[in-house]
Structures are given as C-alpha cells and as structure tokens.
Design a protein around this motif. Structure first.
Motif, PDB file in Angstrom:
ATOM      1  N   SER A  94      -7.453   3.131   1.322  1.00  0.00           N
ATOM      2  CA  SER A  94      -6.076   3.336   0.875  1.00  0.00           C
ATOM      3  C   SER A  94      -6.019   3.239  -0.653  1.00  0.00           C
ATOM      4  O   SER A  94      -6.955   2.735  -1.291  1.00  0.00           O
ATOM      5  CB  SER A  94      -5.151   2.283   1.486  1.00  0.00           C
ATOM      6  N   GLN A  95      -4.913   3.698  -1.227  1.00  0.00           N
ATOM      7  CA  GLN A  95      -4.718   3.618  -2.679  1.00  0.00           C
ATOM      8  C   GLN A  95      -4.830   2.164  -3.147  1.00  0.00           C
ATOM      9  O   GLN A  95      -5.462   1.878  -4.155  1.00  0.00           O
ATOM     10  CB  GLN A  95      -3.352   4.213  -3.055  1.00  0.00           C
ATOM     11  N   MET A  96      -4.217   1.214  -2.412  1.00  0.00           N
ATOM     12  CA  MET A  96      -4.270  -0.200  -2.818  1.00  0.00           C
ATOM     13  C   MET A  96      -5.687  -0.755  -2.738  1.00  0.00           C
ATOM     14  O   MET A  96      -6.078  -1.562  -3.569  1.00  0.00           O
ATOM     15  CB  MET A  96      -3.316  -1.053  -1.978  1.00  0.00           C
ATOM     16  N   GLU A  97      -6.462  -0.325  -1.755  1.00  0.00           N
ATOM     17  CA  GLU A  97      -7.856  -0.780  -1.663  1.00  0.00           C
ATOM     18  C   GLU A  97      -8.671  -0.284  -2.852  1.00  0.00           C
ATOM     19  O   GLU A  97      -9.504  -1.015  -3.396  1.00  0.00           O
ATOM     20  CB  GLU A  97      -8.489  -0.298  -0.351  1.00  0.00           C
ATOM     21  N   ILE A  98      -8.407   0.944  -3.278  1.00  0.00           N
ATOM     22  CA  ILE A  98      -9.106   1.508  -4.430  1.00  0.00           C
ATOM     23  C   ILE A  98      -8.711   0.757  -5.701  1.00  0.00           C
ATOM     24  O   ILE A  98      -9.565   0.394  -6.517  1.00  0.00           O
ATOM     25  CB  ILE A  98      -8.816   3.026  -4.552  1.00  0.00           C
TER      26      ILE A  98
END
Length: 120
Positions: free
Chosen positions: A3-7
């Motif tokens: 996900s964007q937050m994981e990146i």
C-alpha cells in the motif's frame, strides 16, 4: 503489492533509523512516529501521510509547492505533511527529515552530526 502507507513507512524507516539515536514509536493515536531523545520529528498517519517538523520559514516555502500541506493541529508549530510522495520527492524529503531530526535532537547529537557532515 504494498500500500502507499507501507511504501512511505519503508522509506521513512530507512531515512530515520539511520540517524543517531532515532527510534520508532507508536503514539497514543496509533500513528508511527520517529523520535530522538523523546521528541518526535516525523510522524505517519493515513490522514496526512508523512509529516515532519520544520520551521515556519521553511514551512511557508514548502506550502507554495502543491504536494505539501500544513499538518492539521500541529502545523502552527511548523509541521508539514505530504500525502503521497512520488519517487522524485524522496531526495528532498531525506534532507527535510534530516533537518527535522536536527531540530529535535539534543545539542550533543547536532554537534556530532555537523562534525560528520562538514563539507571540506
């Protein structure tokens, strides 16, 4: 697929945890924060993305760029957020995060940082 937050978290970890005595912490609101000497200099949340400590002058300059916004609640203290940083944003964000760290770090760590990064 991440996900964007994981990146964002992966990038932030790589930058923040390379700084002397920086620690990852989950705050009372469930946000991932990075701290030095108990003081936050970076925080991540679903709502605002990546937020970092800045001074008011730098904040004003960054807010002129469309990808940056004033962090809700703590923006009056200079905090700036970026919701979805692109790959091109990370070089600048690394410098901004390092500056945020130096704002929060105790003097002895700031002196150590300056000595290590002094341009000859």
């Amino acid at each position: 697929m991440k996900s964007q937050m994981e990146i964002i978290l992966e990038h932030a970890r790589n930058i923040c945890l390379a700084l002397p005595e920086a620690m990852e912490h989950i705050d009372g609101f469930g946000h991932t924060t990075f701290q030095v000497n108990g003081k936050s200099f970076v925080r991540l949340s679903e709502r605002t993305g990546l937020s970092f400590k800045s001074d008011l002058e730098t904040q004003e300059w960054l807010l002129q760029k469309e990808q940056f916004l004033k962090t809700p609640y703590i923006g009056r203290h200079g905090w700036v957020s970026i919701q979805s940083p692109s790959d091109e944003d990370w070089a600048e964000l690394k410098e901004l995060i390092q500056e945020a760290y130096l704002r929060a770090a105790p003097k002895r760590l700031v002196k150590e940082w300056i000595k290590l990064h002094k341009v000859n």
